[in-house]
Scaffold this motif. Structure first.
Motif, PDB file in Angstrom:
ATOM      1  N   ALA A 165     135.596  13.800  37.229  1.00 16.22           N
ATOM      2  CA  ALA A 165     135.939  15.202  37.501  1.00 16.22           C
ATOM      3  C   ALA A 165     136.902  15.714  36.445  1.00 16.22           C
ATOM      4  CB  ALA A 165     136.551  15.309  38.889  1.00 16.22           C
ATOM      5  N   ARG A 166     136.559  16.844  35.865  1.00 16.60           N
ATOM      6  CA  ARG A 166     137.380  17.467  34.828  1.00 16.60           C
ATOM      7  C   ARG A 166     137.404  18.953  35.088  1.00 16.60           C
ATOM      8  NH1 ARG A 166     136.546  14.928  29.102  1.00 16.60           N
ATOM      9  NH2 ARG A 166     136.523  12.758  29.632  1.00 16.60           N
ATOM     10  N   ARG A 167     138.130  19.630  34.259  1.00 16.45           N
ATOM     11  CA  ARG A 167     138.088  21.088  34.315  1.00 16.45           C
ATOM     12  C   ARG A 167     136.688  21.524  33.917  1.00 16.45           C
ATOM     13  NH1 ARG A 167     142.870  22.389  30.364  1.00 16.45           N
ATOM     14  NH2 ARG A 167     141.832  20.704  29.288  1.00 16.45           N
ATOM     15  N   GLN A 168     136.181  22.553  34.575  1.00 19.64           N
ATOM     16  CA  GLN A 168     134.809  22.985  34.333  1.00 19.64           C
ATOM     17  C   GLN A 168     134.749  24.186  33.401  1.00 19.64           C
ATOM     18  OE1 GLN A 168     133.155  23.568  38.287  1.00 19.64           O
ATOM     19  NE2 GLN A 168     132.130  21.593  38.081  1.00 19.64           N
ATOM     20  N   ALA A 169     133.702  24.198  32.587  1.00 15.33           N
ATOM     21  CA  ALA A 169     133.426  25.304  31.682  1.00 15.33           C
ATOM     22  C   ALA A 169     131.913  25.442  31.581  1.00 15.33           C
ATOM     23  CB  ALA A 169     134.038  25.040  30.311  1.00 15.33           C
TER      24      ALA A 169
ATOM     25  N   ALA B 259     131.744  32.566  41.043  1.00 17.02           N
ATOM     26  CA  ALA B 259     130.987  31.962  42.147  1.00 17.02           C
ATOM     27  C   ALA B 259     130.200  30.732  41.698  1.00 17.02           C
ATOM     28  CB  ALA B 259     130.047  32.992  42.757  1.00 17.02           C
ATOM     29  N   SER B 260     129.881  30.645  40.405  1.00 13.62           N
ATOM     30  CA  SER B 260     129.106  29.516  39.887  1.00 13.62           C
ATOM     31  C   SER B 260     129.341  29.415  38.382  1.00 13.62           C
ATOM     32  CB  SER B 260     127.612  29.723  40.156  1.00 13.62           C
ATOM     33  OG  SER B 260     127.118  30.780  39.351  1.00 13.62           O
ATOM     34  N   LEU B 261     128.838  28.330  37.803  1.00 11.74           N
ATOM     35  CA  LEU B 261     128.939  28.182  36.353  1.00 11.74           C
ATOM     36  C   LEU B 261     128.003  29.154  35.640  1.00 11.74           C
ATOM     37  CD1 LEU B 261     129.373  24.328  36.196  1.00 11.74           C
ATOM     38  CD2 LEU B 261     131.052  26.048  35.512  1.00 11.74           C
ATOM     39  N   HIS B 262     126.939  29.593  36.307  1.00 10.41           N
ATOM     40  CA  HIS B 262     126.092  30.649  35.732  1.00 10.41           C
ATOM     41  C   HIS B 262     126.924  31.912  35.539  1.00 10.41           C
ATOM     42  CE1 HIS B 262     122.002  28.876  37.250  1.00 10.41           C
ATOM     43  NE2 HIS B 262     122.673  28.039  36.495  1.00 10.41           N
ATOM     44  N   VAL B 263     127.716  32.250  36.551  1.00 11.98           N
ATOM     45  CA  VAL B 263     128.580  33.428  36.465  1.00 11.98           C
ATOM     46  C   VAL B 263     129.583  33.258  35.320  1.00 11.98           C
ATOM     47  CG1 VAL B 263     130.362  34.760  37.683  1.00 11.98           C
ATOM     48  CG2 VAL B 263     128.284  34.058  38.889  1.00 11.98           C
ATOM     49  N   THR B 264     130.129  32.064  35.176  1.00 15.26           N
ATOM     50  CA  THR B 264     131.074  31.793  34.090  1.00 15.26           C
ATOM     51  C   THR B 264     130.427  32.063  32.734  1.00 15.26           C
ATOM     52  OG1 THR B 264     132.208  30.094  35.393  1.00 15.26           O
ATOM     53  CG2 THR B 264     132.528  30.016  33.003  1.00 15.26           C
ATOM     54  N   ALA B 265     129.237  31.510  32.520  1.00 15.36           N
ATOM     55  CA  ALA B 265     128.553  31.670  31.237  1.00 15.36           C
ATOM     56  C   ALA B 265     128.262  33.143  30.956  1.00 15.36           C
ATOM     57  CB  ALA B 265     127.269  30.852  31.218  1.00 15.36           C
TER      58      ALA B 265
END
Length: 194
Positions: A27-31, A73-79
């Motif tokens: 587990a790490r910080r997510q990007a 809400a998700s990594l899709h949203v992040t991207a």
């Protein structure tokens, strides 16, 4: 790849060849990064060159992306959020078709590549604080495995392989080159000779 890679051919291959699961990453910080495929009849791959004034990864070729915010809400949203902030791509202009296995960055992030189709001929609005250039590489050329040379780096007693390539005046290497190679290995398995 003798015949030209069309957008339909790419989509079919991407959807019929699911990516292999990534090895378990602590587990790490997510990007997340957006891997934008430009919807020309013979598609392109959109890339940026980061501003030379940035504190980290200055001047490197990259995909739009960054750290996941608590509100995402998700990594899709992040991207999609990061692509809007960096190059002016509106979220509704991108059609997400899937993700590639997450990779670890040298700065301690678990980065998920989000693959999306975007329309051609958009007018880019680069964020001058983050982006020095926006350019498009023909996808067929980007996916040609022979264009990437390996370099083994020893750090912390471990060997890390990074990939290096040039496109015009742009030096593509590290995580960005690795993500492009992973995409190639997924959609062009018959070329997996390296």
């Amino acid at each position: 790849m003798n015949a030209a890679l069309t957008l339909d051919n790419f989509l079919t291959r991407f959807q019929l060849q699911p990516p292999l699961p990534a090895p378990a990453i602590p587990a790490r910080r997510q990007a997340a990064v957006l891997v934008p495929i430009v919807a020309h009849p013979q598609p392109g791959l959109l890339l940026t060159r980061r501003s030379p004034r940035l504190r980290k990864h200055a001047g490197q070729v990259a995909f739009p992306g960054g750290m996941r915010d608590a509100e995402d809400a998700s990594l899709h949203v992040t991207a999609l959020r990061e692509a809007q902030e960096e190059i002016g791509l509106q979220p509704q202009q991108a059609r997400i078709i899937g993700t590639l296995p997450a990779v670890s960055s040298s700065t301690g992030f678990q980065v998920t590549p989000v693959v999306a189709i975007i329309p051609p001929h958009l007018s880019w609005q680069p964020n001058a604080d983050e982006v020095d250039a926006i350019f498009e590489m023909p996808l067929q050329e980007a996916l040609r495995l022979a264009r990437y040379a390996p370099l083994d780096i020893h750090r912390g007693g471990l060997r890390h392989r990074v990939w290096l390539s040039w496109y015009q005046d742009y030096f593509v290497w590290g995580m960005t080159a690795g993500i492009i190679r992973q995409l190639s290995l997924q959609v062009m398995p018959e070329l997996n000779t390296i």
